[in-house]
Design a protein around this motif. Structure first.
Motif, PDB file in Angstrom:
ATOM      1  N   LYS B  45       0.823  -1.205   0.000  1.00 15.00           N
ATOM      2  CA  LYS B  45       0.000   0.000   0.000  1.00 15.00           C
ATOM      3  C   LYS B  45       0.862   1.262   0.000  1.00 15.00           C
ATOM      4  O   LYS B  45       0.562   2.240  -0.696  1.00 15.00           O
ATOM      5  N   ARG B  48       2.308   1.784  -3.383  1.00 16.65           N
ATOM      6  CA  ARG B  48       1.252   2.307  -4.250  1.00 16.65           C
ATOM      7  C   ARG B  48       1.058   3.809  -4.005  1.00 16.65           C
ATOM      8  O   ARG B  48       0.979   4.603  -4.943  1.00 16.65           O
ATOM      9  N   LYS B  49       1.033   4.200  -2.733  1.00 18.11           N
ATOM     10  CA  LYS B  49       0.796   5.610  -2.417  1.00 18.11           C
ATOM     11  C   LYS B  49       1.967   6.492  -2.842  1.00 18.11           C
ATOM     12  O   LYS B  49       1.780   7.629  -3.285  1.00 18.11           O
ATOM     13  N   ARG B  54       0.440   9.916  -3.204  1.00 18.19           N
ATOM     14  CA  ARG B  54      -0.412  10.103  -2.034  1.00 18.19           C
ATOM     15  C   ARG B  54       0.326   9.847  -0.725  1.00 18.19           C
ATOM     16  O   ARG B  54      -0.261   9.944   0.348  1.00 18.19           O
ATOM     17  N   ILE B  85       0.944  -1.580  -8.689  1.00 14.94           N
ATOM     18  CA  ILE B  85       0.108  -0.450  -8.265  1.00 14.94           C
ATOM     19  C   ILE B  85      -1.371  -0.764  -8.486  1.00 14.94           C
ATOM     20  O   ILE B  85      -2.229  -0.281  -7.761  1.00 14.94           O
ATOM     21  N   GLY B  86      -1.662  -1.582  -9.507  1.00 13.76           N
ATOM     22  CA  GLY B  86      -3.038  -1.986  -9.729  1.00 13.76           C
ATOM     23  C   GLY B  86      -3.860  -0.963 -10.497  1.00 13.76           C
ATOM     24  O   GLY B  86      -5.045  -0.797 -10.230  1.00 13.76           O
TER      25      GLY B  86
END
Lengths: 409, 152
Positions: B45, B48-49, B54, B85-86
């Protein structure tokens, strides 16, 4: 606010040579549009192919002053001249200092875009949304001059789970703008927006309260007539009509909900807004919504939009004008009363529209969109369109065709 | 009997080769940073952020991640964003435009090669990039914050 901007510029100037970590970027759209009705206008589009309605250029500079303090400014120029500006007059859309107090808490001070809707922050950045422009039944022309807030906001992100976050924004400041010849000064403005998001969907609610002063030079003159009529007749109806032509410190509430959902190649975006005005005096009741369905092929995104918009100015004043006309059916009363009624009714807009279009991402960071939007006008209005020839009967429908190419760099 | 033994041996060799290749040929993505970065690891997560802009500060620090992207035309760029990352690339482009121009922060800077990512990470303490199966020498120069196997 000038003091604040000066402080921002001085802060940046004193730090700009100490860091190399600056990012310059930009966006642009070149679009042509045409309405299928003669003597009729939507924004800047009429029955001739014209570039102004959807042509824009913007540049943005961001940089770190320290690791936690950064600076952002964005200036854009648009052919669509709403409010008191000329086409392509450069406008400062963002100018703020941002302080990252913790991984989840950010404070911004300066000029920020209002956060009414999902695409309020990137309304000018065509590449960021699927359509030729954000649906005007929600992103209404009438309210676009009020798109910036001078003040600040606080952004907090709450991690709810591995896939779920809640963004909370609190903001306060002031808004100034012109709508036709009406000056709007909303000070203070404050409110919040809440966004619940995962990677593939989001839900959003925003709430603004605007403590608003509304005035107009031409309406001031009309107001003075109503004062004279009140003095002449002693009838309070003229005072009631006259006082509804301006607002002093009136609170208007702006609500908006929205959602976005991507599943496989499909996408759904929907938003709705509504404005709550006082029951009497200068009151602008307005609401609108849209529902958009998209399908993403690799480079092609066909889309459709259903939308609606309804705007009524001073609905409680019109019966008073009719009553006064019945009681005083002679000049100069009729001249002033009928002029006031026409002016109020010119803000009446009720429309339903269907949009079909396709976006083609034919190059990296560049796309082209072809769009047709069919409007049906209701309640005797011409929606957000303007007849250019008052002698002709206004149309009850119109179609706006647009081709626009968007780029980011 | 001899033919049976030869056949069995051949199957054994092929089987071992497949197993060996599965270990050695497996494609892994490594998210790496400078060795002086105090951060030790990141979750999926957090990765990804970082790359969606983010995560404004590294967890537990007051330092901003400086994200480095591979070339947008590279297979690794596509693989990283789609698998780790999706997010699909068309959606990423729209998201980046939305994110960048709505005043929320900066987007990763782009470099043209895997070595350029390594160079950027070596230059800046808080740089963070992703590599596919970096060599032993590279791994000795950088700090691995996250590693994920890929199914090619």
């Amino acid at each position: 606010m000038r003091v604040l901007f000066s402080a921002l510029i001085l802060t940046v100037a004193s730090n700009c040579f100490s860091e190399q970590n600056w990012q310059f970027s930009g966006f642009g759209s070149i679009g042509v549009g045409k309405v299928n009705r003669e003597n009729f206008q939507f924004g800047e589009a009429d029955d001739n192919w014209d570039f102004d309605n959807d042509t824009r250029l913007g540049v943005q500079l961001q940089g770190n002053l320290t690791e936690q303090l950064s600076f952002t400014t964005q200036v854009s120029s648009s052919g669509l001249a709403l409010g008191g500006n000329e086409s392509y007059t450069p406008q400062v859309q963002w100018l703020f200092l941002s302080y990252q107090a913790s991984p989840n808490l950010q404070l911004r001070l300066g000029r920020v875009r209002s956060s009414h809707y999902i695409y309020s922050g990137t309304r000018d950045v065509g590449y960021s949304y699927p359509w030729a422009r954000p649906p005007i039944d929600v992103y209404a022309y009438l309210l676009q001059p009020l798109g910036n807030i001078d003040g600040g906001d606080l952004l907090y992100t709450l991690d709810l789970s591995d896939e779920l976050e809640l963004d909370l924004q609190l903001f306060a400041g002031e808004v100034e703008g012109e709508i036709r010849d009406v000056t709007v000064d909303a000070s203070p403005t404050y409110g919040t927006s809440l966004t619940l998001r995962s990677l593939n969907w989001l839900l959003r609610y925003s709430f603004h309260v605007e403590h608003t002063n509304i005035s107009s030079e031409s309406l001031k003159e009309v107001e003075s007539y109503y004062k004279d009529f009140t003095a002449l007749t002693g009838d309070p109806i003229f005072e009631a009509i006259g006082s509804s032509l301006s607002a002093a410190g009136t609170n208007y509430q702006y609500h908006a909900i929205g959602g976005q959902w991507d599943i496989e190649q499909w996408g759904v975006i929907a938003e709705k807004y509504w404005i709550l005005s006082p029951d009497s005096g200068f009151a602008n009741d307005s609401d609108g919504w849209y529902l958009s369905l998209l399908y993403h092929f690799e480079k092609l995104t066909p889309y459709g939009v259903l939308s609606a918009y309804d705007n009524t100015l001073n609905k409680s004043t019109l019966p008073l004008i009719d009553e006064a006309l019945a009681n005083y059916p002679v000049p100069p009363f009729t001249t002033v009363l009928e002029g006031t009624r026409d002016s109020i009714q010119s803000f009446k807009a009720k429309e339903r529209s269907i949009t079909l279009g396709i976006r083609y991402d034919f190059m990296p960071n560049t796309c082209i969109k072809f769009e047709a939007q069919r409007f049906n006008f209701l309640a005797g209005s011409t929606g957000q369109g303007f007849p250019l020839n008052d002698e002709r009967a206004p149309p009850d429908s119109a179609t706006l065709f647009t081709v626009v190419m968007d780029v980011v760099f | 009997m001899g033919q049976l033994i030869r056949s069995t041996s051949l199957q054994l060799i092929i089987g071992l080769s497949v197993m060996l290749c599965a270990g050695l040929c497996r494609a892994d993505i490594f998210v790496v940073t400078n060795q002086d970065n105090p951060v030790q690891q990141l979750t999926t997560k957090e990765v990804r952020k970082v790359f969606l802009g983010r995560l404004h500060l590294y967890p537990g620090t007051e330092h901003e991640p400086v994200a480095i992207d591979q070339s947008q035309t590279s297979d690794l760029y596509r693989t990283f964003y789609e698998k780790i990352i999706g997010i699909s690339l068309p959606k990423l482009k729209r998201y980046r435009a939305y994110y960048l121009f709505s005043g929320k922060g900066k987007i990763p800077s782009e470099v043209t090669s895997q070595q350029a990512v390594v160079d950027a990470v070596l230059r800046s303490t808080y740089a963070i990039g992703y590599l596919k199966n970096p060599g032993k020498n590279t791994l000795q120069q950088v700090k691995v914050l996250y590693r994920s196997p890929l199914e090619d």
